[in-house]
Write an enzyme that holds these catalytic residues in place. Structure first.
Site, PDB file in Angstrom:
ATOM      1  N   ASP A 188     -60.901  10.473   5.527  1.00 36.73           N
ATOM      2  CA  ASP A 188     -60.353   9.292   4.854  1.00 36.73           C
ATOM      3  C   ASP A 188     -60.970   8.002   5.363  1.00 36.73           C
ATOM      4  O   ASP A 188     -60.945   6.979   4.674  1.00 36.73           O
ATOM      5  CB  ASP A 188     -58.836   9.248   5.001  1.00 36.73           C
TER       6      ASP A 188
ATOM      7  N   ASN B 139     -58.606  11.938   9.112  1.00 37.64           N
ATOM      8  CA  ASN B 139     -58.390  12.815   7.957  1.00 37.64           C
ATOM      9  C   ASN B 139     -56.944  13.282   8.020  1.00 37.64           C
ATOM     10  O   ASN B 139     -56.202  12.950   8.947  1.00 37.64           O
ATOM     11  CB  ASN B 139     -59.374  13.992   7.978  1.00 37.64           C
ATOM     12  N   LYS B 140     -56.557  14.050   7.029  1.00 38.06           N
ATOM     13  CA  LYS B 140     -55.183  14.563   6.938  1.00 38.06           C
ATOM     14  C   LYS B 140     -54.698  15.122   8.280  1.00 38.06           C
ATOM     15  O   LYS B 140     -55.447  15.753   9.010  1.00 38.06           O
ATOM     16  CB  LYS B 140     -55.162  15.672   5.883  1.00 38.06           C
TER      17      LYS B 140
ATOM     18  N   ARG C 193     -54.631  11.448  -5.060  1.00 42.08           N
ATOM     19  CA  ARG C 193     -54.867  11.284  -3.626  1.00 42.08           C
ATOM     20  C   ARG C 193     -56.254  11.824  -3.319  1.00 42.08           C
ATOM     21  O   ARG C 193     -56.939  12.350  -4.185  1.00 42.08           O
ATOM     22  CB  ARG C 193     -53.786  11.933  -2.754  1.00 42.08           C
ATOM     23  N   GLY C 194     -56.648  11.723  -2.056  1.00 46.91           N
ATOM     24  CA  GLY C 194     -58.004  12.100  -1.693  1.00 46.91           C
ATOM     25  C   GLY C 194     -58.831  10.833  -1.626  1.00 46.91           C
ATOM     26  O   GLY C 194     -58.860  10.048  -2.585  1.00 46.91           O
ATOM     27  N   ALA C 195     -59.506  10.632  -0.496  1.00 43.72           N
ATOM     28  CA  ALA C 195     -60.170   9.358  -0.260  1.00 43.72           C
ATOM     29  C   ALA C 195     -61.137   8.941  -1.381  1.00 43.72           C
ATOM     30  O   ALA C 195     -61.043   7.818  -1.895  1.00 43.72           O
ATOM     31  CB  ALA C 195     -60.864   9.384   1.102  1.00 43.72           C
TER      32      ALA C 195
ATOM     33  N   ARG D 129     -51.963   2.336  -0.131  1.00 49.77           N
ATOM     34  CA  ARG D 129     -52.101   3.265   1.007  1.00 49.77           C
ATOM     35  C   ARG D 129     -53.083   2.677   2.017  1.00 49.77           C
ATOM     36  O   ARG D 129     -54.127   2.152   1.636  1.00 49.77           O
ATOM     37  CB  ARG D 129     -52.554   4.661   0.552  1.00 49.77           C
TER      38      ARG D 129
END
Lengths: 348, 348
Positions: free
Chosen positions: A237, A247-248, A46-48, A89
């Protein structure tokens, strides 16, 4: 970091299984595109920025499944592969940008043979991979210049080595500051529901010997009030043309709290995170995830069965709340629409 | 609620063991004061008003341990008992106020025999118990008047029947609104680290057939931004003379976010929660709890071993962020110092 989060080894995509951290450092070898898709879906990777690299390597996995030399069939296959990866995603634009760049290779070489295209696609995927490594280090330097010796910083989720190939965006800023000899402390927000801050950021920063203190997300405000937070650094993101940044979940909350307390709030994200086709954050699709994530964690069930849940994985921080966006070409500040355009024209 | 959270039955303090909720409804029968102290410490019973009642019943447990008729020894014993109970938790002033009221009985009857004092103390403890029941219902009515039909409300932690004898402060407002036929929805913040929102508030509101949706604490801001929150109701553990209110960690965060989004933020708390000896929230002692609470939940460990933790159990919301404090004598609004004084003079 000693171990890249994602790499291409002997025809397979090798990723750290982040669902096992911090207790075990295990790898998943994705030999088939379905395996990679599943790993993305359940957040093993995960993580853009890492998702951008994963998507480009995913296309290479797709290449393995194609037999023959028919160019038309090849293009069709690659487009199908890209469409499939795109369903994993919805929020991180780096994933879509990487797929766009891979597809562009086909468009740029309409006369090339399948064999040549295979090489060109592999080259492009590695370019995307290498670009992430160099980009993170450049952002790190620009961001580190914003940190003064002795400060206490805050971050949310994991925008670190584990969200990129091997260095990080927001945490890359901390790594760069440390490399340049600055002393500082970090508060890591645990980041419910999936606790990427507690599981991943705490793990990364401990390994990097950075002074890290873990808090629950709802403790950030009281620290700010006590004057214990000098600046906040978060990843992103997807960033709209006007600087609004997805973002998160929880990032927007921190940005509002930072504004109330007069604390600078920075986003750290490479060009690949910008989506200039989207005028404002309102148009960014927000992934909603399963209610089980909020009801408890893992096998532990906190809430009573049958309670309704709202579980957005991301939120959007308005550009007005952002003091600066740290990119590989420097720190973009307000007015964002104009300055983002300018930086992109300069950077491309 | 069908079951009181705390009651005095056959010489023992009977409490719902809230650490077992929502999965099991179990009771602890505290026959000895040490058992009650432990139950308070590990949060089997919690919530500022319930702690007041628990403290007064705790004194009755202490009574059982005293033999003889010597008045001086009796007073010494009761004071020792009160001092011991006072060490269980530092922030909720209701606990100290209840102990003060119990000790006042001794002071008011200096010539009374031990036998008479036993009766008077028992009477006082039941007064505190009954006062909680009637007070909560009065606050409920005043608070319900602030709710419009069709609104969506938000709350944090558990300021419900489980935080009082049987009705609640902030949730008492919801119960009263429902009894008066109003329709509304509630977002319950899960309230890390101990998830009282997920475990207790969700359980209570489901039982009361109130439309409740659970969120993680860091999701509140994005709901507010979407215009989905019309008002926020929270309890309090101690309110200073100027209206600054200590409550469960995360409350201050919600209050700041509410201000940013123009949403009214209310505290619901009885007179017993006010500490007029304390001029501002800065003087309220904030309990810090064990790091294990933040590292994970129950047996589940999220964070890597060795990471530092900050774990304040409460925060202080400045009176400027509070639209009104709902008490049993009505809703107190700004200017708080003056209006709190006025309400107290009227109410006593």
């Amino acid at each position: 970091m000693n171990y890249p989060t994602i790499s291409w080894t002997k025809g397979c995509v090798r990723i750290i299984d982040q669902t096992k951290l911090p207790h075990k450092l295990e790898y998943i070898n994705c030999r088939h595109i379905q395996t990679l898709w599943d790993a993305i879906k359940r957040l093993s990777v995960r993580g853009a920025p890492a998702l951008g690299v994963a998507a480009s390597f995913g296309v290479l996995l797709g290449l393995k499944e194609f037999k023959g030399q028919d160019r038309e069939a090849f293009d069709k296959h690659i487009n199908k592969v890209c469409d499939y990866i795109a369903t994993s995603r919805p929020t991180a634009v780096n994933l879509f940008n990487a797929l766009r760049d891979m597809k562009q290779v086909l468009k740029d070489h309409l006369q090339a043979s399948v064999a040549v295209l295979r090489e060109l696609l592999e080259k492009k995927a590695f370019e995307i991979y290498e670009l992430d490594r160099t980009t993170c280090r450049k952002m790190g330097k620009y961001g580190a210049a914003l940190i003064k010796n002795g400060q206490t910083l805050m971050t949310v989720c994991n925008a670190g080595a584990l969200a990129t190939v091997d260095y990080g965006t927001a945490l890359g800023v901390f790594y760069s500051a440390k490399e340049s000899g600055k002393k500082f402390k970090v508060y890591a927000c645990e980041t419910r529901p999936l606790l990427q801050g507690a599981r991943l950021t705490a793990w990364e920063l401990l390994r990097a010997k950075i002074d890290v203190t873990l808090i629950c997300d709802n403790m950030a405000a009281t620290l700010m009030k006590q004057g214990k937070v000098d600046a906040i650094f978060a990843g992103a993101d997807r960033i709209a043309a006007n600087g609004d940044a997805a973002n998160k979940i929880g990032t927007y909350s921190l940005a509002v709290l930072a504004k109330h307390h007069g604390i600078p709030f920075y986003i750290v994200a490479p060009f690949s995170t910008f989506d200039l086709n989207i005028p404002t954050g309102k148009q960014i699709p927000i992934e909603e995830r399963d209610k089980s994530e909020v009801l408890g964690f893992g096998a532990f069930q906190a809430a009573p069965k049958g309670v309704k849940v709202y579980n957005p994985a991301f939120d959007v921080t308005d550009h007005q709340l952002i003091k600066g966006i740290v990119t590989e070409k420097g720190v973009i500040t307000s007015p964002y629409t104009k300055n983002i355009q300018k930086t992109f024209q300069k950077g491309r």
